[in-house]
Design a protein around this motif. Structure first.
Motif, PDB file in Angstrom:
ATOM      1  N   LEU A  26       0.815  -1.205   0.000  1.00  0.00           N
ATOM      2  CA  LEU A  26       0.000   0.000   0.000  1.00  0.00           C
ATOM      3  C   LEU A  26       0.853   1.261   0.000  1.00  0.00           C
ATOM      4  N   GLU A  27       1.776   1.371   0.930  1.00  0.00           N
ATOM      5  CA  GLU A  27       2.571   2.592   1.037  1.00  0.00           C
ATOM      6  C   GLU A  27       3.446   2.803  -0.186  1.00  0.00           C
ATOM      7  N   SER A  28       4.085   1.730  -0.653  1.00  0.00           N
ATOM      8  CA  SER A  28       4.959   1.868  -1.828  1.00  0.00           C
ATOM      9  C   SER A  28       4.149   2.202  -3.078  1.00  0.00           C
ATOM     10  N   ILE A  30       1.265   3.903  -3.162  1.00  0.00           N
ATOM     11  CA  ILE A  30       0.855   5.303  -3.066  1.00  0.00           C
ATOM     12  C   ILE A  30       2.043   6.221  -3.323  1.00  0.00           C
ATOM     13  N   LYS A  31       3.180   5.881  -2.792  1.00  0.00           N
ATOM     14  CA  LYS A  31       4.383   6.699  -2.999  1.00  0.00           C
ATOM     15  C   LYS A  31       4.690   6.828  -4.486  1.00  0.00           C
ATOM     16  N   GLN A 210      -8.929   3.058   1.603  1.00  0.00           N
ATOM     17  CA  GLN A 210      -7.653   3.102   2.305  1.00  0.00           C
ATOM     18  C   GLN A 210      -6.531   3.669   1.427  1.00  0.00           C
ATOM     19  N   TYR A 211      -6.668   3.587   0.121  1.00  0.00           N
ATOM     20  CA  TYR A 211      -5.667   4.191  -0.765  1.00  0.00           C
ATOM     21  C   TYR A 211      -5.751   5.713  -0.686  1.00  0.00           C
ATOM     22  N   LYS A 214      -4.543   6.848   2.805  1.00  0.00           N
ATOM     23  CA  LYS A 214      -3.084   6.770   2.904  1.00  0.00           C
ATOM     24  C   LYS A 214      -2.431   7.892   2.118  1.00  0.00           C
ATOM     25  N   GLN A 217      -2.659  11.032   4.138  1.00  0.00           N
ATOM     26  CA  GLN A 217      -1.711  11.023   5.254  1.00  0.00           C
ATOM     27  C   GLN A 217      -0.294  11.300   4.777  1.00  0.00           C
ATOM     28  N   MET A 218       0.056  10.766   3.607  1.00  0.00           N
ATOM     29  CA  MET A 218       1.417  10.946   3.097  1.00  0.00           C
ATOM     30  C   MET A 218       1.671  12.367   2.609  1.00  0.00           C
TER      31      MET A 218
END
Length: 428
Positions: A26-28, A30-31, A210-211, A214, A217-218
């Motif tokens: 998820l984090e990668s 979105i990044k 959640q995408y 996230k 938040q980022m």
């Protein structure tokens, strides 16, 4: 739904853990999306829309003609309903305006705060399987009341590449300045960084999966303001043996149909009520168009059996639900003991869906336990408070020595001198 007993002998946070996407990327992911949009702008948005929404767009911004055409596609009944909701939401949020109070803290020293609208705001409106035009009302109305100069809206396209006409109509009705066909984390990136077409905004509002959460938040870590962590929807219900099981089942299902990653929780001191609610759910869910989504959500949801309503209150405050329905004897007294919730619905005739649409309160609320520290969206969310102060000569004579002593104690001599040089002139 899983039944939990003796919850105070267990780890409450673990027992009532919210569902999460089963992905380690998820984090990668979105990044990567954020970086692509930041680097390539509109080109990245069009490519990501084709990748995720399976539609190829030629333009991101809605034209005036498309906005005008949307109004013709809305039934008179829906227009009237939107109008009623708009009026109630305007009443509730207009009442949140504050008058400027000038406080004389010391003779000759006046201080005050002034509300100033955030100049550019971005609204994210979920629109995939359920186009949430009601969220346009909840965000667009307070933005207009606050006086935001630019209000841009991003929402994902449907399978044909279009935006639901109800979203377009409502956006136009509440004064949204620009509407863009882009959703997901890429929409958040577009409003955070700006592209050739979509302007950069000062603050981003709106719920999402959640995408989207996230991504918000980022970009917040990069200094872009957001309303709150507002992710998948959730409801908790405190009920006792006096509650109508059909009402409880309907309330649980009204949240369960939002998405598979939503969560619903029933907290009750009645084992019989739990069984009756389960039976009512089986009857009602069979009639729902989104029954498969609701069933998947329910499979991850909980019914908590407690000894009494005081224990139910403790469980609820620990869980800090986005929505809390209190459907039990003495509901108003119970509500007074609630310290952690996004929005509370009191009594058997106050369904959460009333707040979702038309009672007047805002339905953009903190989820995933964030209600322990965050408030829901309000008029305050769209303004910033600037403090002002004015000191007369006599005021500085009164206050100056205090400032001199404190500045010297902190070894900030220039701070002291800024006062001393004025006092010397006043005392000549």
């Amino acid at each position: 739904m899983q039944v939990i007993e003796n919850i105070f002998s267990k780890d409450i946070s673990k027992e009532l853990k919210r569902p999460e996407l089963t992905t380690d990327f998820l984090e990668s992911t979105i990044k990567n999306i954020l970086q692509r949009v930041k680097t390539s702008g509109d080109e990245a948005l069009l490519s990501l829309t084709e990748q995720f929404d399976k539609v190829k767009l030629s333009s991101l911004k809605l034209s005036d003609i498309e906005i005008q055409n949307a109004e013709q596609q809305i039934s008179p009944e829906l227009k009237r309903a939107i109008g009623v909701a708009k009026e109630n939401i305007e009443k509730f949020h207009s009442a949140q305006k504050r008058s400027t109070a000038v406080i004389e803290t010391t003779t000759g020293v006046s201080c005050w705060r002034k509300s100033v609208a955030i100049e550019k705001v971005g609204l994210y409106i979920p629109g995939g399987s359920a186009p949430l035009f009601s969220t346009v009302l909840m965000l667009g109305i307070p933005a207009k009341i606050a006086g935001c100069k630019q209000v841009v809206l991003c929402t994902p396209p449907d399978k044909s590449g279009k935006i639901d006409p109800a979203i377009i109509y409502t956006a136009s009705l509440v004064g949204v300045t620009d509407i863009y066909t882009v959703g997901g984390a890429q929409a958040i990136a577009a409003m955070a960084y700006g592209t050739e077409t979509i302007p950069k905004v000062n603050k981003i509002f709106g719920p999402g999966n959640q995408y989207v959460t996230k991504a918000k938040q980022m970009i917040n870590l990069e200094g872009v303001a957001i309303d709150m962590p507002a992710g998948p929807s959730e409801v908790a219900i405190i009920a006792d043996e006096t509650a109508n099981p059909a009402f409880i089942a309907a309330d649980l299902l009204s949240q369960a149909e939002h998405g598979a990653d939503s969560q619903v929780v029933l907290i009750t001191n009645s084992k019989e009520l739990i069984q009756n609610v389960f039976e009512a759910i089986e009857k009602q869910v069979a009639e729902l168009p989104r029954k498969e989504i609701a069933k998947e959500c329910l499979s991850q949801s909980k019914a908590v059996l407690v000894n009494d309503i005081d224990e139910a209150i403790k469980v609820s405050n620990s869980y800090a639900p986005e929505h809390l329905i209190i459907n039990c004897s003495g509901a108003e007294a119970v509500a007074e003991k609630i310290t952690q919730a996004g929005s509370v619905f009191i009594g058997e005739y106050t369904p959460e869906s009333a707040g979702d649409y038309a009672s007047g309160t805002n339905h953009t609320l903190p989820t995933n336990g964030a209600a322990s520290a965050y408030s829901g969206v309000s008029l305050d969310s769209f303004v910033k408070e600037i403090t002002f102060q004015k000191i007369t000569g006599s005021g500085l004579l009164n206050l100056g020595p205090t400032v001199e002593i404190m500045a010297e104690a902190e070894q900030l001599v220039a701070h002291k001198n800024a006062v001393s040089i004025r006092l010397n002139e006043l005392q000549q």
